[in-house]
Design a protein around this motif. Structure first.
Motif, PDB file in Angstrom:
ATOM      1  N   VAL A   1       0.848  -1.183   0.000  1.00  0.00           N
ATOM      2  CA  VAL A   1       0.000   0.000   0.000  1.00  0.00           C
ATOM      3  C   VAL A   1       0.891   1.242   0.000  1.00  0.00           C
ATOM      4  N   GLN A   2       0.550   2.160  -0.887  1.00  0.00           N
ATOM      5  CA  GLN A   2       1.288   3.422  -0.933  1.00  0.00           C
ATOM      6  C   GLN A   2       0.312   4.580  -0.831  1.00  0.00           C
ATOM      7  N   LEU A   3       0.675   5.560  -0.029  1.00  0.00           N
ATOM      8  CA  LEU A   3      -0.121   6.764   0.144  1.00  0.00           C
ATOM      9  C   LEU A   3       0.760   7.956  -0.141  1.00  0.00           C
ATOM     10  N   GLN A   4       0.325   8.801  -1.052  1.00  0.00           N
ATOM     11  CA  GLN A   4       1.108   9.970  -1.449  1.00  0.00           C
ATOM     12  C   GLN A   4       0.309  11.222  -1.133  1.00  0.00           C
ATOM     13  N   ALA A   5       0.805  11.990  -0.175  1.00  0.00           N
ATOM     14  CA  ALA A   5       0.131  13.223   0.225  1.00  0.00           C
ATOM     15  C   ALA A   5       0.738  14.413  -0.499  1.00  0.00           C
ATOM     16  N   SER A   6      -0.099  15.371  -0.835  1.00  0.00           N
ATOM     17  CA  SER A   6       0.377  16.584  -1.500  1.00  0.00           C
ATOM     18  C   SER A   6      -0.545  17.746  -1.159  1.00  0.00           C
ATOM     19  N   GLY A   7      -0.103  18.967  -1.487  1.00  0.00           N
ATOM     20  CA  GLY A   7      -0.962  20.128  -1.347  1.00  0.00           C
ATOM     21  C   GLY A   7      -0.628  21.060  -0.210  1.00  0.00           C
ATOM     22  N   GLY A   8       0.364  20.730   0.597  1.00  0.00           N
ATOM     23  CA  GLY A   8       0.726  21.604   1.701  1.00  0.00           C
ATOM     24  C   GLY A   8       1.357  22.896   1.209  1.00  0.00           C
ATOM     25  N   GLY A   9       1.540  23.826   2.138  1.00  0.00           N
ATOM     26  CA  GLY A   9       2.167  25.087   1.785  1.00  0.00           C
ATOM     27  C   GLY A   9       2.016  26.115   2.878  1.00  0.00           C
ATOM     28  N   LEU A  10       2.305  27.349   2.513  1.00  0.00           N
ATOM     29  CA  LEU A  10       2.221  28.478   3.439  1.00  0.00           C
ATOM     30  C   LEU A  10       0.997  29.313   3.090  1.00  0.00           C
ATOM     31  N   VAL A  11       0.209  29.641   4.087  1.00  0.00           N
ATOM     32  CA  VAL A  11      -1.001  30.426   3.859  1.00  0.00           C
ATOM     33  C   VAL A  11      -1.224  31.343   5.050  1.00  0.00           C
ATOM     34  N   GLN A  12      -1.864  32.475   4.805  1.00  0.00           N
ATOM     35  CA  GLN A  12      -2.187  33.384   5.901  1.00  0.00           C
ATOM     36  C   GLN A  12      -3.410  32.897   6.653  1.00  0.00           C
ATOM     37  N   ALA A  13      -3.501  33.306   7.894  1.00  0.00           N
ATOM     38  CA  ALA A  13      -4.666  32.964   8.702  1.00  0.00           C
ATOM     39  C   ALA A  13      -5.943  33.414   7.986  1.00  0.00           C
ATOM     40  N   GLY A  14      -6.944  32.556   8.020  1.00  0.00           N
ATOM     41  CA  GLY A  14      -8.191  32.832   7.321  1.00  0.00           C
ATOM     42  C   GLY A  14      -8.232  32.285   5.911  1.00  0.00           C
ATOM     43  N   GLY A  15      -7.100  31.838   5.421  1.00  0.00           N
ATOM     44  CA  GLY A  15      -7.015  31.315   4.066  1.00  0.00           C
ATOM     45  C   GLY A  15      -7.399  29.852   3.974  1.00  0.00           C
ATOM     46  N   SER A  16      -7.200  29.285   2.788  1.00  0.00           N
ATOM     47  CA  SER A  16      -7.591  27.905   2.516  1.00  0.00           C
ATOM     48  C   SER A  16      -6.456  27.140   1.846  1.00  0.00           C
ATOM     49  N   LEU A  17      -6.451  25.850   2.078  1.00  0.00           N
ATOM     50  CA  LEU A  17      -5.566  24.918   1.385  1.00  0.00           C
ATOM     51  C   LEU A  17      -6.339  23.636   1.140  1.00  0.00           C
ATOM     52  N   ARG A  18      -5.934  22.922   0.107  1.00  0.00           N
ATOM     53  CA  ARG A  18      -6.538  21.620  -0.185  1.00  0.00           C
ATOM     54  C   ARG A  18      -5.433  20.581  -0.261  1.00  0.00           C
ATOM     55  N   LEU A  19      -5.513  19.593   0.618  1.00  0.00           N
ATOM     56  CA  LEU A  19      -4.574  18.481   0.622  1.00  0.00           C
ATOM     57  C   LEU A  19      -5.182  17.317  -0.146  1.00  0.00           C
ATOM     58  N   SER A  20      -4.313  16.533  -0.776  1.00  0.00           N
ATOM     59  CA  SER A  20      -4.777  15.367  -1.501  1.00  0.00           C
ATOM     60  C   SER A  20      -3.936  14.155  -1.119  1.00  0.00           C
ATOM     61  N   CYS A  21      -4.586  13.009  -1.000  1.00  0.00           N
ATOM     62  CA  CYS A  21      -3.905  11.757  -0.681  1.00  0.00           C
ATOM     63  C   CYS A  21      -4.249  10.754  -1.772  1.00  0.00           C
ATOM     64  N   ALA A  22      -3.245  10.316  -2.493  1.00  0.00           N
ATOM     65  CA  ALA A  22      -3.435   9.311  -3.537  1.00  0.00           C
ATOM     66  C   ALA A  22      -3.064   7.950  -2.980  1.00  0.00           C
ATOM     67  N   THR A 113       2.905  16.129   4.599  1.00  0.00           N
ATOM     68  CA  THR A 113       2.995  17.361   3.821  1.00  0.00           C
ATOM     69  C   THR A 113       2.837  18.519   4.803  1.00  0.00           C
ATOM     70  N   GLN A 114       3.681  19.511   4.669  1.00  0.00           N
ATOM     71  CA  GLN A 114       3.743  20.571   5.675  1.00  0.00           C
ATOM     72  C   GLN A 114       2.740  21.680   5.379  1.00  0.00           C
ATOM     73  N   VAL A 115       2.028  22.078   6.420  1.00  0.00           N
ATOM     74  CA  VAL A 115       1.091  23.203   6.343  1.00  0.00           C
ATOM     75  C   VAL A 115       1.528  24.242   7.362  1.00  0.00           C
ATOM     76  N   THR A 116       1.740  25.460   6.893  1.00  0.00           N
ATOM     77  CA  THR A 116       2.129  26.556   7.772  1.00  0.00           C
ATOM     78  C   THR A 116       1.129  27.686   7.604  1.00  0.00           C
ATOM     79  N   VAL A 117       0.532  28.099   8.720  1.00  0.00           N
ATOM     80  CA  VAL A 117      -0.454  29.183   8.702  1.00  0.00           C
ATOM     81  C   VAL A 117       0.144  30.352   9.468  1.00  0.00           C
ATOM     82  N   SER A 118       0.343  31.439   8.776  1.00  0.00           N
ATOM     83  CA  SER A 118       0.932  32.619   9.405  1.00  0.00           C
ATOM     84  C   SER A 118      -0.154  33.535   9.954  1.00  0.00           C
ATOM     85  N   SER A 119       0.171  34.199  11.053  1.00  0.00           N
ATOM     86  CA  SER A 119      -0.818  35.083  11.691  1.00  0.00           C
ATOM     87  C   SER A 119      -0.742  36.486  11.121  1.00  0.00           C
TER      88      SER A 119
END
Length: 119
Positions: A1-22, A113-119
Motif C-alpha cells: 500500500v502506498q499513500l502519497q500526500a500533496s498540497g501543503g504550503g504556506l497560507v495566511q490565517a483565514g485562508g484555505s488549502l486543499r490536501l490530496s492523498c493518492a 505534507t507541511q502546512v504553515t499558517v501565518s498570523s
C-alpha cells in the motif's frame, strides 16, 4: 500500500488549502482514509476520516465546520479541504489507511505534507 500526500504550503490565517492523498497498491473497501497532523513538539492527532465504502465521515472537534474530507473512488484519492485556517493548524499532515470501524486506528502511513499558517 502506498499513500502519497500533496498540497501543503504556506497560507495566511483565514485562508484555505486543499490536501490530496493518492492511495494505491491495495483495496480499501473495508477501510477508511484519515488525515492526522503533528505540530512541532506535540503528539500526532486525528483530524478527519472518510469511509472508503459508503462515505461516512468523522472529524476532530477542532476542525469541524472548517475542514471537509471527500473521496474520489475512481481516482483513489481523498482530499482535505481546509478553510478558515488558523495558526494552530500549522503542522505536518499525514494521510493513513485506518480501520473502518473507529476510523482512527492506522494501518498504513503516507509521508507528511507541511502546512504553515501565518498570523
Amino acid at each position: 500500500v502506498q499513500l502519497q500526500a500533496s498540497g501543503g504550503g504556506l497560507v495566511q490565517a483565514g485562508g484555505s488549502l486543499r490536501l490530496s492523498c493518492a492511495a494505491s497498491g491495495g483495496t480499501f473497501s473495508n477501510y477508511a482514509i484519515a488525515w492526522f497532523r503533528q505540530a512541532p513538539g506535540k503528539e500526532r492527532e486525528f483530524v478527519a476520516a472518510i469511509k472508503w465504502s459508503g462515505g461516512r465521515t468523522n472529524y476532530a472537534d477542532s476542525v469541524k465546520g472548517r475542514f471537509t474530507i471527500s473521496r474520489n473512488n475512481a481516482k483513489n484519492t481523498v482530499d482535505l479541504q481546509m478553510n478558515s485556517l488558523k495558526p494552530e493548524d500549522t503542522a505536518d499532515y499525514y494521510c493513513a489507511v485506518v480501520d473502518g470501524y473507529t476510523m482512527k486506528a492506522p494501518r498504513y502511513w503516507g509521508q507528511g505534507t507541511q502546512v504553515t499558517v501565518s498570523s
